[in-house]
Design a protein around this motif. Structure first.
Motif, PDB file in Angstrom:
ATOM      1  N   THR A 105     -14.141  18.616  34.343  1.00  0.00           N
ATOM      2  CA  THR A 105     -14.369  20.015  34.691  1.00  0.00           C
ATOM      3  C   THR A 105     -13.901  20.938  33.569  1.00  0.00           C
ATOM      4  OG1 THR A 105     -12.229  20.256  35.776  1.00  0.00           O
ATOM      5  CG2 THR A 105     -14.069  19.510  37.145  1.00  0.00           C
ATOM      6  N   ARG A 106     -13.082  20.399  32.683  1.00  0.00           N
ATOM      7  CA  ARG A 106     -12.608  21.245  31.583  1.00  0.00           C
ATOM      8  C   ARG A 106     -13.408  21.037  30.304  1.00  0.00           C
ATOM      9  NH1 ARG A 106      -6.474  19.973  31.501  1.00  0.00           N
ATOM     10  NH2 ARG A 106      -6.780  18.600  33.271  1.00  0.00           N
ATOM     11  N   HIS A 107     -14.417  20.183  30.357  1.00  0.00           N
ATOM     12  CA  HIS A 107     -15.260  19.974  29.182  1.00  0.00           C
ATOM     13  C   HIS A 107     -16.714  20.088  29.623  1.00  0.00           C
ATOM     14  CE1 HIS A 107     -11.565  17.819  27.923  1.00  0.00           C
ATOM     15  NE2 HIS A 107     -11.944  18.116  26.714  1.00  0.00           N
ATOM     16  N   ARG A 108     -17.561  20.492  28.695  1.00  0.00           N
ATOM     17  CA  ARG A 108     -18.988  20.402  29.001  1.00  0.00           C
ATOM     18  C   ARG A 108     -19.544  19.220  28.222  1.00  0.00           C
ATOM     19  NH1 ARG A 108     -22.023  23.466  31.432  1.00  0.00           N
ATOM     20  NH2 ARG A 108     -23.713  22.991  29.998  1.00  0.00           N
ATOM     21  N   VAL A 109     -19.532  18.069  28.866  1.00  0.00           N
ATOM     22  CA  VAL A 109     -19.950  16.849  28.190  1.00  0.00           C
ATOM     23  C   VAL A 109     -21.452  16.663  28.394  1.00  0.00           C
ATOM     24  CG1 VAL A 109     -19.597  14.364  28.020  1.00  0.00           C
ATOM     25  CG2 VAL A 109     -17.693  15.849  28.684  1.00  0.00           C
ATOM     26  N   ALA A 110     -22.166  16.515  27.303  1.00  0.00           N
ATOM     27  CA  ALA A 110     -23.621  16.317  27.407  1.00  0.00           C
ATOM     28  C   ALA A 110     -23.896  14.993  28.122  1.00  0.00           C
ATOM     29  CB  ALA A 110     -24.245  16.309  26.011  1.00  0.00           C
ATOM     30  N   PRO A 111     -24.840  14.994  29.068  1.00  0.00           N
ATOM     31  CA  PRO A 111     -25.076  13.794  29.867  1.00  0.00           C
ATOM     32  C   PRO A 111     -25.779  12.690  29.072  1.00  0.00           C
ATOM     33  CG  PRO A 111     -26.691  15.454  30.396  1.00  0.00           C
ATOM     34  CD  PRO A 111     -25.722  16.097  29.447  1.00  0.00           C
ATOM     35  N   VAL A 112     -25.546  11.454  29.518  1.00  0.00           N
ATOM     36  CA  VAL A 112     -26.259  10.313  28.928  1.00  0.00           C
ATOM     37  C   VAL A 112     -27.004   9.500  29.980  1.00  0.00           C
ATOM     38  CG1 VAL A 112     -24.674  10.038  26.979  1.00  0.00           C
ATOM     39  CG2 VAL A 112     -24.206   8.819  29.120  1.00  0.00           C
ATOM     40  N   SER A 113     -26.765   9.816  31.258  1.00  0.00           N
ATOM     41  CA  SER A 113     -27.220   8.921  32.324  1.00  0.00           C
ATOM     42  C   SER A 113     -28.733   8.858  32.472  1.00  0.00           C
ATOM     43  CB  SER A 113     -26.597   9.324  33.657  1.00  0.00           C
ATOM     44  OG  SER A 113     -27.064  10.603  34.007  1.00  0.00           O
ATOM     45  N   HIS A 114     -29.451   9.738  31.780  1.00  0.00           N
ATOM     46  CA  HIS A 114     -30.909   9.681  31.876  1.00  0.00           C
ATOM     47  C   HIS A 114     -31.505   8.717  30.855  1.00  0.00           C
ATOM     48  CE1 HIS A 114     -29.632  12.680  29.014  1.00  0.00           C
ATOM     49  NE2 HIS A 114     -30.798  12.620  28.433  1.00  0.00           N
ATOM     50  N   TYR A 115     -30.646   7.996  30.131  1.00  0.00           N
ATOM     51  CA  TYR A 115     -31.177   7.058  29.136  1.00  0.00           C
ATOM     52  C   TYR A 115     -32.236   6.107  29.718  1.00  0.00           C
ATOM     53  CZ  TYR A 115     -31.573   3.310  25.725  1.00  0.00           C
ATOM     54  OH  TYR A 115     -32.090   2.389  24.856  1.00  0.00           O
ATOM     55  N   PRO A 116     -31.976   5.472  30.881  1.00  0.00           N
ATOM     56  CA  PRO A 116     -32.995   4.551  31.401  1.00  0.00           C
ATOM     57  C   PRO A 116     -34.353   5.226  31.656  1.00  0.00           C
ATOM     58  CG  PRO A 116     -30.921   4.184  32.522  1.00  0.00           C
ATOM     59  CD  PRO A 116     -30.751   5.431  31.703  1.00  0.00           C
ATOM     60  N   GLU A 117     -34.332   6.503  32.077  1.00  0.00           N
ATOM     61  CA  GLU A 117     -35.606   7.204  32.270  1.00  0.00           C
ATOM     62  C   GLU A 117     -36.309   7.441  30.935  1.00  0.00           C
ATOM     63  OE1 GLU A 117     -34.687  10.794  34.616  1.00  0.00           O
ATOM     64  OE2 GLU A 117     -33.057   9.541  35.393  1.00  0.00           O
ATOM     65  N   GLU A 118     -35.504   7.802  29.939  1.00  0.00           N
ATOM     66  CA  GLU A 118     -36.087   8.014  28.603  1.00  0.00           C
ATOM     67  C   GLU A 118     -36.669   6.705  28.075  1.00  0.00           C
ATOM     68  OE1 GLU A 118     -36.280  10.955  27.195  1.00  0.00           O
ATOM     69  OE2 GLU A 118     -35.024  12.057  28.617  1.00  0.00           O
ATOM     70  N   LEU A 119     -35.937   5.626  28.320  1.00  0.00           N
ATOM     71  CA  LEU A 119     -36.416   4.314  27.876  1.00  0.00           C
ATOM     72  C   LEU A 119     -37.728   3.970  28.581  1.00  0.00           C
ATOM     73  CD1 LEU A 119     -36.074   1.615  26.375  1.00  0.00           C
ATOM     74  CD2 LEU A 119     -34.568   0.850  28.229  1.00  0.00           C
ATOM     75  N   LEU A 120     -37.772   4.218  29.884  1.00  0.00           N
ATOM     76  CA  LEU A 120     -38.988   3.921  30.641  1.00  0.00           C
ATOM     77  C   LEU A 120     -40.168   4.734  30.117  1.00  0.00           C
ATOM     78  CD1 LEU A 120     -40.179   2.368  33.060  1.00  0.00           C
ATOM     79  CD2 LEU A 120     -39.592   4.318  34.494  1.00  0.00           C
ATOM     80  N   GLU A 121     -39.935   6.038  29.879  1.00  0.00           N
ATOM     81  CA  GLU A 121     -41.008   6.892  29.359  1.00  0.00           C
ATOM     82  C   GLU A 121     -41.473   6.388  27.999  1.00  0.00           C
ATOM     83  OE1 GLU A 121     -42.760   9.214  30.845  1.00  0.00           O
ATOM     84  OE2 GLU A 121     -41.585   8.647  32.613  1.00  0.00           O
ATOM     85  N   THR A 122     -40.501   5.997  27.164  1.00  0.00           N
ATOM     86  CA  THR A 122     -40.834   5.505  25.832  1.00  0.00           C
ATOM     87  C   THR A 122     -41.681   4.240  25.932  1.00  0.00           C
ATOM     88  OG1 THR A 122     -38.789   6.435  24.967  1.00  0.00           O
ATOM     89  CG2 THR A 122     -39.864   4.749  23.637  1.00  0.00           C
ATOM     90  N   LEU A 123     -41.277   3.330  26.812  1.00  0.00           N
ATOM     91  CA  LEU A 123     -42.022   2.075  26.962  1.00  0.00           C
ATOM     92  C   LEU A 123     -43.428   2.342  27.498  1.00  0.00           C
ATOM     93  CD1 LEU A 123     -39.137  -0.163  28.365  1.00  0.00           C
ATOM     94  CD2 LEU A 123     -40.213  -0.350  26.112  1.00  0.00           C
ATOM     95  N   LYS A 124     -43.529   3.298  28.444  1.00  0.00           N
ATOM     96  CA  LYS A 124     -44.865   3.644  28.958  1.00  0.00           C
ATOM     97  C   LYS A 124     -45.745   4.178  27.831  1.00  0.00           C
ATOM     98  CE  LYS A 124     -43.797   4.967  33.732  1.00  0.00           C
ATOM     99  NZ  LYS A 124     -43.575   6.150  34.601  1.00  0.00           N
ATOM    100  N   SER A 125     -45.128   4.952  26.937  1.00  0.00           N
ATOM    101  CA  SER A 125     -45.929   5.623  25.908  1.00  0.00           C
ATOM    102  C   SER A 125     -46.496   4.649  24.884  1.00  0.00           C
ATOM    103  CB  SER A 125     -45.093   6.704  25.209  1.00  0.00           C
ATOM    104  OG  SER A 125     -44.209   6.120  24.278  1.00  0.00           O
ATOM    105  N   ILE A 126     -45.978   3.406  24.843  1.00  0.00           N
ATOM    106  CA  ILE A 126     -46.554   2.455  23.886  1.00  0.00           C
ATOM    107  C   ILE A 126     -47.492   1.451  24.567  1.00  0.00           C
ATOM    108  CG2 ILE A 126     -44.667   2.650  22.227  1.00  0.00           C
ATOM    109  CD1 ILE A 126     -43.858  -0.252  23.352  1.00  0.00           C
ATOM    110  N   ALA A 127     -47.889   1.740  25.812  1.00  0.00           N
ATOM    111  CA  ALA A 127     -48.810   0.833  26.505  1.00  0.00           C
ATOM    112  C   ALA A 127     -50.072   0.666  25.663  1.00  0.00           C
ATOM    113  CB  ALA A 127     -49.158   1.388  27.881  1.00  0.00           C
ATOM    114  N   PRO A 128     -50.612  -0.539  25.596  1.00  0.00           N
ATOM    115  CA  PRO A 128     -51.796  -0.760  24.760  1.00  0.00           C
ATOM    116  C   PRO A 128     -53.016  -0.030  25.320  1.00  0.00           C
ATOM    117  CG  PRO A 128     -51.299  -2.720  26.048  1.00  0.00           C
ATOM    118  CD  PRO A 128     -50.178  -1.766  26.275  1.00  0.00           C
ATOM    119  N   ALA A 129     -53.975   0.193  24.458  1.00  0.00           N
ATOM    120  CA  ALA A 129     -55.177   0.926  24.863  1.00  0.00           C
ATOM    121  C   ALA A 129     -55.888   0.214  26.013  1.00  0.00           C
ATOM    122  CB  ALA A 129     -56.111   1.069  23.662  1.00  0.00           C
ATOM    123  N   ALA A 130     -55.734  -1.125  26.062  1.00  0.00           N
ATOM    124  CA  ALA A 130     -56.425  -1.893  27.101  1.00  0.00           C
ATOM    125  C   ALA A 130     -55.877  -1.622  28.497  1.00  0.00           C
ATOM    126  CB  ALA A 130     -56.304  -3.390  26.791  1.00  0.00           C
TER     127      ALA A 130
END
Lengths: 316, 527
Positions: free
Chosen positions: B188-213
């Motif tokens: 509460t005494r610090h404003r720590v930038a969150p990291v917990s959305h990493y798995p969502e970012e990873l999922l989005e990244t993996l989706k974005s490289i799906a093959p054209a097929a």
């Protein structure tokens, strides 16, 4: 669901149930052994239990006589016995670990804590007065796991395959324990004290001694004991109860996985119908042993068909 | 033996004062006794043991499932420090990708004479099977971990690049969760930038490289070698967090160059595989025929454009220690920019002049195997004995191509809970960079700390531990709400408590945040 995940859940259910069943069977046999005539009677009791658990040949390779101490060790702590409690605990935990994310925290902790505590037991824990306490502990761990699964799992495929393993194993166990004492149920068997002890032991080994009285309000007789274990839907460990659940669970699984029922569902339905519409008089007249041998064999086929349809990862 | 180079930069204490990111933390440490911190450390250990955050060591006997030591004092970076780092990291990852596309394609950098041809083409990490093939989206290193060390306020160096299957991100996430549980009031005494959305970012990244097929929503899986792999916990954690299946090789099969997984409902097509299996073991038909971990025919499916692999096979050529000295050159060659992040000066023992210098200065250098990992086969010159140095000199003369050497850097230190109290210990930092359609990062990374006094080796296999890594966001101006997330209400509470004076240890506790800490977890991408 991944076939491998379903396979691990199914075997997790089976091994956890089997550990508890071996403990129950052992407790009942221990009591019989205390009452039996010396030496050959005791030995016959232990051999019968090991035959029921399907681990008698392995024991015979290692021991000439079925002395109590050696038999108990083989059934509890010896990791070389694939149907022993030690191997069941190990296999249940191994399967649980590979599907951690499909389990609830409560289920995982039930299995994992059992495994951690089990590693602390040495041969002292199964000696003399301490054996009943040990068996109660094993039984309570299986109950805890079943309770955790029933109370915390989503009713999806993970639950269905775990439950399917549990009840299929339970059906198998009831059939085998009853079969191991089928002699006491033959039409020409004398209704003497020895037979009476066998009927008691069968009921005790599936935790149904009190249940018998609640259902029948009368002294034990072989036809009623057999009926309770085979045909009464009130008893959760009776064959008819188990196969009703197997059939229902398989129906739910096929509905959730494309609708093709497969041979396994037909087999389960056939087994269930036979028990549901069967009469105990007819079964005993034709021979309890033949009937139960048939059930045990069909139960094996059913397990194979379930594996073929869902667990092996068919590619077509 | 010197405990640490006298000039080591301490990230909390500098020039006798307290550096600004640590202002609150210094006060907290001052007001909190050793006993309390030790109690928190024991709680953390129980927590990790219970969740099962372990790394498996099946070769050395003893407890096969071990905990990596966790230090309860966080490592803190300011937003400006992180911004600079993240720009440098993005630049570096783009250059590494351009390099991979080039060496498996036109090989311009070789033709231009900026890197020796044999260093690339004869390298074990170079996969001829990848020549002339462009992976989906043109991306090779979908997930990278870049190891950084620091020697001064603005001096960050890249120690090594990890372009194959970098691990450790689960510790980054679990460390943060543990800190929320242990020190809710400190947050509460610090404003720590969150990291917990990493798995969502990873999922989005993996989706974005799906093959054209791929038609419709891509089906993504995490491919693990299995429960006996040391990083199995991380594999199952990431699959679980992303809500995708964790598969082993035997769960997949290839038919007509299409990858399927075996399910209770029959075969299901797989579009993107986040594989945590090394190249060699991916496909017995293409690589090691004795591999039981991989999937027969996977490479054929990949090259037919029917499935995406993250990371691409052959990406390891980019993080080879012999290629490392050329990365700054890659930045200049491909991006026409000056590198933001510097390399540690590296001597390649293969070159005669470098080798002579290394042999003459062994007492000042760190010597490493050109192809080693985990801190094994390493000589830390200033800490080695005369005999050890002589032994290494003989090895270098016998096989010069196997060794590189770097100056012993005065790695920065961060306050760490040790047996005798809080003391400075050397650290490094592994941020994780996701690269799909765009580059994504969560602020921070995994800080590894050398727990032994004076030690510079942070590897978990060599007595290293980890710390939570905080990137501090600036305090919100009153009424400002652009970073409000799903837990918007608690977000404003975080803002409020920021303006309160520092709490004394006796002050009433603020409401406990749940496992998903509210004030610090607005669930919004800190990029």
């Amino acid at each position: 669901m991944l076939s491998r995940t379903a396979d691990s859940l199914f075997w997790l259910g089976r091994y956890s149930e089997r550990a508890g069943n071996v403990a129950r069977g052992l407790g009942a046999t221990l009591r019989m052994a205390l009452l039996a005539e010396p030496v050959d009677g005791v030995e016959r009791e232990w051999r019968a239990l090991m035959v029921a658990a399907g681990c008698e040949p392995g024991f015979r390779e290692r021991h000439d006589t079925a002395a109590q101490e050696a038999s108990v060790h083989w059934l509890t702590l010896d990791p070389a016995n694939p149907s022993g409690i030690a191997a069941c605990v190990e296999a249940a935990r191994r399967n649980a670990r590979t599907v951690r994310t499909a389990l609830t925290v409560d289920m995982w902790e039930a299995i994992n804590d059992t495994w951690i505590e089990f590693r602390r037991f040495d041969s002292g824990a199964i000696c003399g007065d301490r054996l009943p306490g040990f068996l109660d502990w094993v039984k309570s761990r299986t109950l805890l796991f079943n309770g955790a699964a029933a109370d915390t799992m989503l009713r999806d495929d993970a639950w269905r395959f775990t439950h399917l393993g549990t009840i299929l194993e339970r059906a198998d166990n009831t059939a085998r324990l009853l079969d191991s004492r089928h002699g006491a149920f033959a039409p020409d068997a004398a209704a003497d004290a020895a037979c009476y002890a066998h009927w008691q032991a069968v009921l005790r080994s599936v935790g149904a001694l009190r249940a018998y009285q609640h259902v029948y309000h009368t002294r034990l007789d072989p036809a009623r004991v057999a009926e309770l274990l085979l045909l009464r839907p009130e008893l959760p460990r009776s064959l008819v109860s188990c196969y009703a659940q197997v059939e229902r669970t398989l129906e739910a699984i096929s509905a959730a996985n494309g609708g093709n029922p497969g041979e396994c569902q037909r087999l389960a339905g056939e087994l269930h119908a036979r028990l549901r519409f069967g009469r105990v008089g007819g079964i005993l007249d034709h021979g309890l042993h033949d009937f139960l041998t048939g059930v045990i064999e069909e139960n094996i086929t059913l397990g194979q068909e379930i594996a073929r349809r869902y667990l092996n990862g068919q590619t077509a | 033996m010197a405990d640490r180079p006298a000039s080591a930069f301490d990230e909390m204490h500098a020039d006798g004062g307290i550096r600004s990111p640590y202002t609150e933390m210094a006060q907290f440490l001052e007001a909190t006794g050793q006993g309390v911190l030790e109690q928190k450390r024991r709680e953390a250990e129980l927590l990790f043991r219970r969740i099962g955050v372990t790394f498996a060591v099946y070769t050395e006997g003893g407890d096969p499932e071990r905990l990596i030591p966790f230090d309860v004092i966080p490592r803190i970076l300011s937003r400006e420090e992180w911004e600079r780092l993240s720009q440098g990291l993005e630049q570096r990852v783009r250059a590494l990708n351009a390099f991979l596309a080039d060496v498996y394609g036109p090989q311009d950098i070789i033709k231009a004479g900026r890197i020796p041809a044999e260093l690339v083409l004869q390298n074990e990490g170079y996969l001829p099977q990848m020549v002339g093939f462009t992976p989906p989206g043109g991306v090779y290193t979908v997930i990278s971990g870049i190891d950084l060390v620091r020697t001064g306020p603005d001096q960050f160096y890249v120690l090594e690049d990890n372009c194959r299957t970098p691990s450790g991100v689960s510790y980054m996430l679990e460390n943060r969760e543990a800190m929320f549980r242990l020190f809710p009031d400190v947050f509460t005494r610090h404003r720590v930038a969150p990291v917990s959305h990493y798995p969502e970012e990873l999922l989005e990244t993996l989706k974005s490289i799906a093959p054209a097929a791929c038609q419709g929503e891509p089906r993504i899986v995490v491919l693990t070698p299995g429960p006996y792999n040391s990083a199995y916990y991380e594999h199952s954690f990431l699959a679980d967090e992303m809500g995708v299946e964790l598969v082993e090789g035997a769960d997949l099969f290839v038919r007509d160059k299409v990858v399927y997984m075996r399910t209770t409902a029959g075969p299901q097509r797989v579009d993107v595989i986040y594989r945590r299996i090394d190249d060699d073991y991916l496909d017995p038909e293409a690589f090691r025929p004795d591999s039981a971990l991989g999937v027969a025919g996977l490479m054929a499916a990949y090259k037919a454009g029917n499935v995406a692999l993250a990371n691409a096979p052959g990406a390891g050529i980019a993080d080879d220690k012999a290629v490392y000295p050329f990365v700054p050159e890659m930045v200049r060659f491909y991006l026409k920019e000056e590198p933001i992040l510097q390399n540690v000066p590296t001597f390649m023992c293969e070159r005669e002049a470098d080798r002579d210098h290394v042999l003459a200065n062994l007492d000042k250098l760190v010597v490493k195997l050109a192809r080693g990992s985990g801190g094994y086969g390493m000589l830390v010159g200033p800490h080695a004995t005369e005999t050890e140095r002589a032994e290494f000199a003989a090895r270098i003369r016998a096989r010069p191509g196997d060794y590189i050497a770097q100056p012993t850097l005065a790695l920065s230190t961060v306050p760490t809970l040790c047996d005798g109290g809080v003391a400075p210990r050397h650290v490094d930092l592994r941020p994780f960079i996701l690269f799909g359609r765009s580059v994504r990062m969560v602020p921070g990374g995994l800080t590894r700390v050398a727990l032994r006094e004076g030690s510079l080796v942070v590897n978990s296999s060599q007595g290293g531990g980890t710390k939570d890594t905080w990137v501090l966001d600036d305090p919100l101006a009153p009424g400002q709400s652009q970073s409000m997330g799903p837990q918007g209400m608690t977000q404003s509470m975080g803002g409020m408590s920021q303006t309160m004076p520092p709490m004394s240890p006796m002050a009433p506790m603020p409401p406990l945040p749940g496992r998903r800490g509210p004030a610090n977890d607005p669930g919004q991408g800190g990029r």
